[in-house]
Motif scaffolding. Structure first.
Motif, PDB file in Angstrom:
ATOM      1  N   PRO A   1     -13.550   5.483   1.814  1.00  0.00           N
ATOM      2  CA  PRO A   1     -13.894   6.776   2.411  1.00  0.00           C
ATOM      3  C   PRO A   1     -13.318   6.894   3.827  1.00  0.00           C
ATOM      4  O   PRO A   1     -13.395   5.943   4.608  1.00  0.00           O
ATOM      5  CB  PRO A   1     -15.420   6.760   2.436  1.00  0.00           C
ATOM      6  CG  PRO A   1     -15.809   5.822   1.334  1.00  0.00           C
ATOM      7  CD  PRO A   1     -14.720   4.777   1.279  1.00  0.00           C
ATOM      8  N   GLY A   2     -12.732   8.031   4.113  1.00  0.00           N
ATOM      9  CA  GLY A   2     -12.161   8.256   5.440  1.00  0.00           C
ATOM     10  C   GLY A   2     -10.666   8.035   5.492  1.00  0.00           C
ATOM     11  O   GLY A   2     -10.011   8.455   6.438  1.00  0.00           O
ATOM     12  N   GLN A   3     -10.141   7.351   4.483  1.00  0.00           N
ATOM     13  CA  GLN A   3      -8.695   7.132   4.482  1.00  0.00           C
ATOM     14  C   GLN A   3      -7.955   8.433   4.159  1.00  0.00           C
ATOM     15  O   GLN A   3      -8.438   9.253   3.356  1.00  0.00           O
ATOM     16  CB  GLN A   3      -8.301   6.099   3.416  1.00  0.00           C
ATOM     17  CG  GLN A   3      -8.334   4.658   3.921  1.00  0.00           C
ATOM     18  CD  GLN A   3      -7.825   3.698   2.863  1.00  0.00           C
ATOM     19  OE1 GLN A   3      -8.172   3.806   1.694  1.00  0.00           O
ATOM     20  NE2 GLN A   3      -7.026   2.730   3.307  1.00  0.00           N
ATOM     21  N   THR A   4      -6.790   8.594   4.739  1.00  0.00           N
ATOM     22  CA  THR A   4      -5.942   9.709   4.332  1.00  0.00           C
ATOM     23  C   THR A   4      -5.228   9.334   3.035  1.00  0.00           C
ATOM     24  O   THR A   4      -5.183   8.149   2.651  1.00  0.00           O
ATOM     25  CB  THR A   4      -4.872  10.024   5.395  1.00  0.00           C
ATOM     26  OG1 THR A   4      -4.016   8.888   5.530  1.00  0.00           O
ATOM     27  CG2 THR A   4      -5.509  10.372   6.738  1.00  0.00           C
TER      28      THR A   4
ATOM     29  N   GLY B   1       0.942  13.657  11.896  1.00  0.00           N
ATOM     30  CA  GLY B   1       0.887  15.093  11.641  1.00  0.00           C
ATOM     31  C   GLY B   1       1.965  15.926  12.284  1.00  0.00           C
ATOM     32  O   GLY B   1       1.944  17.149  12.179  1.00  0.00           O
ATOM     33  N   VAL B   2       2.914  15.299  12.931  1.00  0.00           N
ATOM     34  CA  VAL B   2       3.903  16.076  13.681  1.00  0.00           C
ATOM     35  C   VAL B   2       5.175  16.342  12.876  1.00  0.00           C
ATOM     36  O   VAL B   2       5.710  17.443  12.894  1.00  0.00           O
ATOM     37  CB  VAL B   2       4.264  15.359  15.001  1.00  0.00           C
ATOM     38  CG1 VAL B   2       5.372  16.109  15.734  1.00  0.00           C
ATOM     39  CG2 VAL B   2       3.030  15.245  15.886  1.00  0.00           C
TER      40      VAL B   2
ATOM     41  N   LEU C   1       5.292  15.011   3.129  1.00  0.00           N
ATOM     42  CA  LEU C   1       4.697  16.077   2.325  1.00  0.00           C
ATOM     43  C   LEU C   1       4.519  15.660   0.878  1.00  0.00           C
ATOM     44  O   LEU C   1       5.340  14.945   0.309  1.00  0.00           O
ATOM     45  CB  LEU C   1       5.584  17.325   2.391  1.00  0.00           C
ATOM     46  CG  LEU C   1       5.828  17.878   3.786  1.00  0.00           C
ATOM     47  CD1 LEU C   1       6.779  19.069   3.714  1.00  0.00           C
ATOM     48  CD2 LEU C   1       4.529  18.268   4.455  1.00  0.00           C
ATOM     49  N   LEU C   2       3.441  16.133   0.296  1.00  0.00           N
ATOM     50  CA  LEU C   2       3.234  15.991  -1.135  1.00  0.00           C
ATOM     51  C   LEU C   2       2.389  17.170  -1.617  1.00  0.00           C
ATOM     52  O   LEU C   2       1.986  18.032  -0.836  1.00  0.00           O
ATOM     53  CB  LEU C   2       2.604  14.650  -1.501  1.00  0.00           C
ATOM     54  CG  LEU C   2       1.619  13.972  -0.547  1.00  0.00           C
ATOM     55  CD1 LEU C   2       0.383  14.791  -0.445  1.00  0.00           C
ATOM     56  CD2 LEU C   2       1.316  12.569  -1.020  1.00  0.00           C
TER      57      LEU C   2
ATOM     58  N   ASP D   1       3.487  20.956   0.117  1.00  0.00           N
ATOM     59  CA  ASP D   1       3.683  20.858   1.574  1.00  0.00           C
ATOM     60  C   ASP D   1       2.443  20.366   2.312  1.00  0.00           C
ATOM     61  O   ASP D   1       2.211  20.736   3.462  1.00  0.00           O
ATOM     62  CB  ASP D   1       4.137  22.207   2.165  1.00  0.00           C
ATOM     63  CG  ASP D   1       5.522  22.616   1.693  1.00  0.00           C
ATOM     64  OD1 ASP D   1       6.309  21.718   1.328  1.00  0.00           O
ATOM     65  OD2 ASP D   1       5.821  23.814   1.676  1.00  0.00           O
ATOM     66  N   GLN D   2       1.639  19.525   1.675  1.00  0.00           N
ATOM     67  CA  GLN D   2       0.486  18.928   2.356  1.00  0.00           C
ATOM     68  C   GLN D   2       0.920  17.614   2.996  1.00  0.00           C
ATOM     69  O   GLN D   2       1.625  16.812   2.386  1.00  0.00           O
ATOM     70  CB  GLN D   2      -0.651  18.673   1.362  1.00  0.00           C
ATOM     71  CG  GLN D   2      -1.096  19.920   0.619  1.00  0.00           C
ATOM     72  CD  GLN D   2      -1.580  21.001   1.572  1.00  0.00           C
ATOM     73  OE1 GLN D   2      -2.548  20.825   2.301  1.00  0.00           O
ATOM     74  NE2 GLN D   2      -0.867  22.116   1.593  1.00  0.00           N
ATOM     75  N   ARG D   3       0.452  17.383   4.219  1.00  0.00           N
ATOM     76  CA  ARG D   3       0.829  16.160   4.928  1.00  0.00           C
ATOM     77  C   ARG D   3      -0.073  15.001   4.505  1.00  0.00           C
ATOM     78  O   ARG D   3      -1.284  15.048   4.741  1.00  0.00           O
ATOM     79  CB  ARG D   3       0.730  16.386   6.438  1.00  0.00           C
ATOM     80  CG  ARG D   3       1.824  17.254   7.002  1.00  0.00           C
ATOM     81  CD  ARG D   3       1.521  17.704   8.399  1.00  0.00           C
ATOM     82  NE  ARG D   3       0.446  18.693   8.423  1.00  0.00           N
ATOM     83  CZ  ARG D   3      -0.068  19.224   9.522  1.00  0.00           C
ATOM     84  NH1 ARG D   3       0.382  18.837  10.699  1.00  0.00           N
ATOM     85  NH2 ARG D   3      -1.030  20.109   9.465  1.00  0.00           N
TER      86      ARG D   3
END
Lengths: 390, 90
Positions: free
Chosen positions: B16-19, B49-50, B55-56, B63-65
């Motif tokens: 939990p909490g991982q991207t 995030g820059v 993207l996936l 286009d989600q980071r």
């Protein structure tokens, strides 16, 4: 006396020192070098590091009303298309994509019709577009627009590439370029301007061309001359790369009103266009806030909302980044172009506001004609730099 | 019970909490996108995030980071080939 600089020692004083390596200074240097003059470009920052690198690279005739700026734009459009684009090659990203101006209401459509009639009479290629035909030109446009106008001659370049490529050609023709070198003074012989002073040495020259964009007032002040060029801030939003969704440069008819307005407060109208990289560029805001570089979220939000109003499909598209720049704005929205009678030897090529990329080739050609003593091919009277003097 | 999302059909577990990006990296997956023109592999680059390199497509939205979207149980994550919204092409 020989010119001496730390970085380079020329064998003789150049014919002309150009202050500013934005698109306008670069176009002046290129045209002067092509006319056989020896040129040194002095730039306080980096090439295209000011206004030129902070816009969209538009070459527009559509937003110009009949008059001297339209004449300059028509000449420039021809020079970009027939001369510079073939010369500079594919890295220029020259796209003859055309412009589409849309009217949100029937009143705006009627007004746009009057504008296009006047432009057509002045030599602009433009076709009025009925509301029903808009989707065939731009399939993703909002469905409730009242009409539009298609300008096939509107085009676009990658402005940083344009500046760099043009400067490279000028260098090939012998132009020297000093970046990171601020002009701190002007050399004088009586009233006459005889060169530029920099921290790395004096640069005597036959003439000095002030192409410092929004900073050109500061350069003019070095000659004791008042040049009322002020910064007008604009933001651009950059979306995620998309396939071919927006085909033209698309903007609302209100944009032209914003350009010619004298409001200091924020004005914005949606201007949307694609790029060869796939990203869309979204403008255009105008504010007089000096050189304030603080990100302004309300402005960005408004631009995004206006773009979604024009192209509802954009509501789901992420914005990758934003950037901002400062247009060199003159009180009557016309460039200041030509010799300054208050300081002989000093010429100005500035005040192009948001149209510098588009107007640069004609500006450069005219400056070169002035420098070589040729008769300028356009009447420069409306652009005379001293016209605001009390 | 362990939480997991699907990644191109395979199961990826995460804490939990991982991207999404962190969870993929923990499984040894280093790339999950190909570039638009040359089909080159892309994964985490800046990780903050820059850069928009990682993207996936998450639950159908492209286009989600990966470095910014927190992993959730049951998500459907897909690699992104070329332009994320190719279907919009006119």
């Amino acid at each position: 006396m020989l010119a001496t600089t730390a970085s380079d020692r020329p064998t003789r004083a150049p014919d002309v020192v150009v202050v500013g390596a934005g698109i306008v200074g670069t176009a002046c240097a290129f045209a002067a070098a092509r006319a056989g003059l020896s040129v040194v470009v002095v730039e306080g920052g980096a090439i295209a590091g000011g206004t030129s690198g902070a816009g969209e690279g538009n070459l527009l005739v559509s937003d110009k009303l009949p008059g001297p700026e339209l004449d300059l734009a028509l000449l420039s459009a021809r020079l970009w298309r027939d001369d510079l684009a073939p010369w500079l090659g594919p890295r220029l990203e020259y796209e003859a994509k055309g412009g589409l101006v849309v009217a949100p209401t029937s009143e705006a459509a009627a007004e746009l019709g009057e504008t296009t009639a006047a432009q057509r009479a002045a030599g602009v290629a433009v076709t009025d577009v009925a509301a029903a035909d808009l989707p065939t030109i731009e399939p993703y446009l909002a469905p409730d627009l009242a009409g539009g106008a298609h300008y096939p001659a509107d085009a676009q370049v990658q402005p940083i590439a344009a500046t760099a490529l043009l400067l490279r050609e000028a260098r090939t023709l012998g132009t020297r370029v000093l970046t990171g070198t601020r002009v701190t003074g002007l050399l004088r012989a009586g009233d006459r301007v005889t060169g530029a002073r920099t921290p790395s040495g004096d640069l005597p020259a036959g003439a000095v061309v002030n192409a410092a964009g929004p900073w050109s007032g500061e350069v003019a002040a070095l000659a004791g001359v008042d040049l009322p060029v002020r910064p007008r801030r604009g933001f651009v939003l950059v979306t995620a790369p998309l396939p071919h969704v927006v085909r033209h440069k698309v903007y609302t008819a209100a944009y032209v009103g914003d350009v010619v307005s004298d409001e200091a407060a924020l004005q914005s109208s949606a201007v949307v266009e694609g790029t060869p990289a796939g990203t869309l560029l979204i403008g255009a805001s105008r504010e007089r806030v000096g050189f304030d570089r603080t990100p302004a979220v309300p402005v960005l939000r408004r631009l995004a909302a206006q773009a979604v109003g024009l192209f509802p499909v954009l509501a789901a598209i992420p914005v990758l980044r934003t950037y901002l720049g400062f247009r060199p704005c003159s009180p009557d929205h016309l460039p200041l172009l030509g010799p300054d009678p208050r300081a002989p030897g000093l010429l100005h090529a500035t005040g192009h506001e948001g149209a510098g990329i588009g107007l640069a080739p004609a500006t450069g050609a005219l400056v070169a004609q002035l420098l070589t003593g040729e008769h300028p091919e356009l009447d420069l009277h409306p652009f005379r730099p001293e016209r605001f003097a009390a | 019970m362990t939480e997991s999302f699907s990644f191109d059909g395979t199961v990826v577990t995460f804490r939990p909490g991982q991207t999404i990006g962190a969870a993929l990296l923990a499984t040894g997956t280093r790339s999950w996108r190909t570039t638009r023109r040359k089909g080159r592999l892309r994964g985490l680059f800046c990780g903050i995030g820059v850069c928009f390199d990682c993207l996936l497509t998450v639950d159908g939205t492209p286009d989600q980071r990966a470095c910014m979207v927190e992993a959730r149980d049951g998500m459907e994550v897909r690699t992104q080939q070329g332009v994320g919204r190719a279907g919009l092409a006119t």
